[in-house]
Design a protein around this motif. Sequence first.
Motif, PDB file in Angstrom:
ATOM      1  N   ILE A 121      41.574 -99.202  36.566  1.00  0.00           N
ATOM      2  CA  ILE A 121      41.769 -97.768  36.326  1.00  0.00           C
ATOM      3  C   ILE A 121      42.998 -97.281  37.085  1.00  0.00           C
ATOM      4  CG2 ILE A 121      40.733 -95.493  36.619  1.00  0.00           C
ATOM      5  CD1 ILE A 121      38.064 -96.792  35.945  1.00  0.00           C
ATOM      6  N   ARG A 122      43.261 -97.870  38.220  1.00  0.00           N
ATOM      7  CA  ARG A 122      44.506 -97.537  38.930  1.00  0.00           C
ATOM      8  C   ARG A 122      45.691 -97.836  38.022  1.00  0.00           C
ATOM      9  NH1 ARG A 122      45.440-100.109  44.594  1.00  0.00           N
ATOM     10  NH2 ARG A 122      47.414 -99.015  44.270  1.00  0.00           N
ATOM     11  N   ALA A 123      45.636 -98.970  37.340  1.00  0.00           N
ATOM     12  CA  ALA A 123      46.733 -99.327  36.436  1.00  0.00           C
ATOM     13  C   ALA A 123      46.851 -98.328  35.306  1.00  0.00           C
ATOM     14  CB  ALA A 123      46.519-100.730  35.889  1.00  0.00           C
ATOM     15  N   ILE A 124      45.706 -97.898  34.766  1.00  0.00           N
ATOM     16  CA  ILE A 124      45.739 -96.933  33.664  1.00  0.00           C
ATOM     17  C   ILE A 124      46.315 -95.609  34.158  1.00  0.00           C
ATOM     18  CG2 ILE A 124      44.358 -95.623  32.010  1.00  0.00           C
ATOM     19  CD1 ILE A 124      42.336 -97.918  32.076  1.00  0.00           C
ATOM     20  N   VAL A 125      45.874 -95.178  35.324  1.00  0.00           N
ATOM     21  CA  VAL A 125      46.373 -93.912  35.889  1.00  0.00           C
ATOM     22  C   VAL A 125      47.884 -93.993  36.097  1.00  0.00           C
ATOM     23  CG1 VAL A 125      46.331 -92.503  37.993  1.00  0.00           C
ATOM     24  CG2 VAL A 125      44.197 -93.207  36.911  1.00  0.00           C
ATOM     25  N   GLN A 126      48.345 -95.117  36.577  1.00  0.00           N
ATOM     26  CA  GLN A 126      49.781 -95.274  36.809  1.00  0.00           C
ATOM     27  C   GLN A 126      50.543 -95.229  35.485  1.00  0.00           C
ATOM     28  OE1 GLN A 126      51.175 -95.186  39.654  1.00  0.00           O
ATOM     29  NE2 GLN A 126      53.274 -95.660  39.068  1.00  0.00           N
ATOM     30  N   LEU A 127      49.995 -95.867  34.453  1.00  0.00           N
ATOM     31  CA  LEU A 127      50.649 -95.835  33.137  1.00  0.00           C
ATOM     32  C   LEU A 127      50.724 -94.399  32.630  1.00  0.00           C
ATOM     33  CD1 LEU A 127      49.032 -98.941  31.376  1.00  0.00           C
ATOM     34  CD2 LEU A 127      51.450 -98.633  31.854  1.00  0.00           C
ATOM     35  N   ILE A 128      49.667 -93.627  32.863  1.00  0.00           N
ATOM     36  CA  ILE A 128      49.668 -92.232  32.419  1.00  0.00           C
ATOM     37  C   ILE A 128      50.675 -91.431  33.230  1.00  0.00           C
ATOM     38  CG2 ILE A 128      48.288 -90.120  32.260  1.00  0.00           C
ATOM     39  CD1 ILE A 128      45.865 -92.020  31.728  1.00  0.00           C
ATOM     40  N   ALA A 129      50.706 -91.672  34.540  1.00  0.00           N
ATOM     41  CA  ALA A 129      51.649 -90.937  35.392  1.00  0.00           C
ATOM     42  C   ALA A 129      53.089 -91.219  34.989  1.00  0.00           C
ATOM     43  CB  ALA A 129      51.428 -91.307  36.858  1.00  0.00           C
TER      44      ALA A 129
END
Lengths: 297, 370, 272
Positions: free
Chosen positions: A84-92
């Motif tokens: 989820i950290r990776a997903i959040v970073q992709l969104i950011a």
Amino acid sequence: MIEQIRNQARKLLEDGDVDVVIGYAEGSDPCRTTPVFIRKAEDVDKLIYDPRCINSLPLYLNKRHEYTRKGWKKTAIIGKGCDIRAIVQLIAENQLKRDEIYILGVPCEGQVSHPEKWDGSLHDGNRATKCIGCDVMTPHETDFFPGDKPDVDRSNPYEVTSPKVANLMELELDKRFAFWRTDFDRCFKCYACREVCPHCSCNVCITDETTPSWIDPAAHKKGVFSWHLTRAMHLVGRCTGCGECTRACPMDIQVDLFNQRMKEVVQDSYSYKPGYSLEDKHPLITYQVDDREDFIK
Amino acid sequence: MKTATLNKSEIGKCIDLLVQSDLRVIAPRLIPRLDEDGTDSIDVLTFTEVESGDDHQVGEGLLPLNGVKEFLFAKHEPLFAYEKRGKKVEIIPVHHEYPQTVIIGVRPCDAASIASLESVFSNANAGFEDPFFTERRSRTTFITYSCTAPDASCFCTSVDLAPDSSKGSDLHLTEIGDGRLHVEVLTKAGEAVAKQLESLLEGEGDQAAREKSGAEVHEKLTRLRNSAPIMDWLMDTANFDDEMWQRLGEKCIGCGSCTFVCPTCHCFDIVDENKGSKGYRVKFWDSCQFDHFTLHASGHNPRDWQYKRYRNRFNCKFKIYPEKFETQGCVGCGRCIRACPVNLDITEYMAEVAHKAANPNAIKADPDFE
Amino acid sequence: MTITKVINEAPGIKTFHLNFQDEEVAKNFSFETGQFGEYSAFGAGESTFCIASSPTRPDHIECCFRETGKNTAALANLTEGDTIGFRGPYGNTFPIDDWKGKNLIFIGGGIALPPLRSVIWNCLDLREQDGRFEHISVVYGAKSVADLVYKREIEEWNEMENVTMVKTVDPGGETEDWDGHVGFVPHVLENDFKPSPENTIAIVCGPPIMIKFTFEALERLGFSQDQMVTTMENRMKCGIGKCGRCNIGSTYVCIDGPVFTATELAALPNDF
């Protein structure tokens, strides 16, 4: 726990809210799991979650793997904390829109580092180093979570790093270089480290550019070092510490040691940990008037 | 065929003898660790050059990560150097040093792959020879070692090989109990090596024990597939568009790991590495799994989806190699299964094809899938 | 080899006339129509082009290419007198011996005329020598008048006896004084030219989509698959069957091709 996830996945598919649920299924061996794309509600029972599920699934969400996502409008994905950290970073980074993704968060107590160490349960003898001290065992950003989400203190500035990083930093420079010379001797530029990384998302990777040819594709010392160091620099401030690059390396090269060290540098310089905030942009792509660096003023 | 007995404990001495006769010796070794720091470290083997018999893992562990391919088909090498002088270009040959080499501790699957590489690189293929490969091959001797403990990913018996096969070997070793090895000297090159080691070889070996212990290991393989119907199924071009390719292959991430660790994968690329007016033309490993492998300059890409690229790989192993090069493509070593980060499993493809070959009307191609 | 002449055929498209620098090599070099070579600008890399000149005119060889990427851009920067690298000849050949006594139709589009040009001149020269071929037609089109390759030779073929030259440009590509057809090549072939399949061989070259449509048009005109021949292209590197790049199923375009009949093509999997 997994039953609740399956039920939610079933509901999302039946209601047509998502086109596909990306999750984990039993692998081709008892000690392995494999990514699975569930498109029909009747298939949700294939979804599993346990300490063998070390794969980072968000790689399928980035631009580089666009073909896999062809035709999907909204995707549900099972995510443990690091994913989820990776997903959040992709969104950011504007690589993904928040409303394109439905995050089915799962609680995680850790993952087994290698399939051959799986003996039926997770314990100190097989837990991956990246999991020790993890602060997203209860994931931070979810659309669905089975049960209550306890509050978690995520203020620790430094992430989990392998003791190898400290060991390497204590070595003299020439011995440090000798270590990398030996390890990189095995590298044959397969780019597995690039393909598993959720953040390696360039449609045409710099090493595949031919006009001009920035990085020699051949696996001699120059080609290997320039690849790994360039990749490490391109991930500064972006790597969310899933460790997949090292896991994927078929020659067992510890490529993510660079990334772990750079995280320490980023934290020291910018007080920033990637992958926690949907809004905060990472420091190397933003400029604020009160930035403390004065070389640019 | 000459046979003899060798004590397993004296393999280190064998290596010393070979090193002392000015041979380059390559053996499996454990990758040196910076430190022992717990759970993320596991013992891994690679084939590397050894200087002495003190540090080797011959007969221990299972398969070194790298195999022997890189010692015959170099990961990268210059074809020639060039220097541009005004309108003229001088081509400068690059001298390649190929020392006489003995690779010891090669498992039967890796040994069987050498014939496959030879069929591609020798002049039996279209009349063109790859001199870099044939030069290295002619200076390399293989001392092979029967397996005793295959793991769950091994499947050599499913592709007409065996864990105690001596195919491709110059000198073959099989454990026969009590710390002894049965030695089989199979070729002229094997004879030359046996001569170097004659002080350590004794007696006639024990053929019966060798066959018995070899057969026992066959039973230990758990990954069993029927590969007999695969080639015929692939020869039917209608099956090239079968729905199974996308269904099984959509999780493939195109990382290329499988092709680089595969003992029979042989694709390469050639580029000029330029520095000012001088440079080298370099040949180096490439992979059909990369997205630009078949990309035309016009932008057209016959294999634009990843599953099409994996389909090509499967075809290469089970159709192109046997049909075009008349050797086997897959040797069942299992490296691709162990290496794949997303557990894409070639034996799952094999099982699927065998199922479809047996049930031609079971699942029809689904035109709506794409 | 030395570049002895550079011709700008069309925007982005050039022809090189090439001669070997080493006389021994020049004396011993021969090729047959349909074969290709690996041409390189040292410092950039190699590119695969057909040999666009005919073996009946061996005083030099020619290649024709469009500037599309790293290697072709480096080649396009070279001028007369410069040195390029050459490896060849590779591949199989057009089976011109099988075509004795037949009518020949050459059908090409855009940058795909060069491979045909070699065999067109080869057949014209041999026919002049001993009359071994019947009527020869060339159907060729490009996106626009400016994009036509070998403009001079199109006119030369137009003037020749016992040769029918059908030239066309895509709709919108015509100029005011254009005296040829307007329409895509397969369309003009089927609706305007309408050749008879009687005792005729059709040789087609173009991008994969054009070959597909042209074969379909020829089938509708009554041609059988054995009467249709093409030369394929695929991304290549070594040209000698080792690097594993150019395969269509088990067929390597560099050693089993690049010349294929429609019958052989139909037996190949959908991999191109």
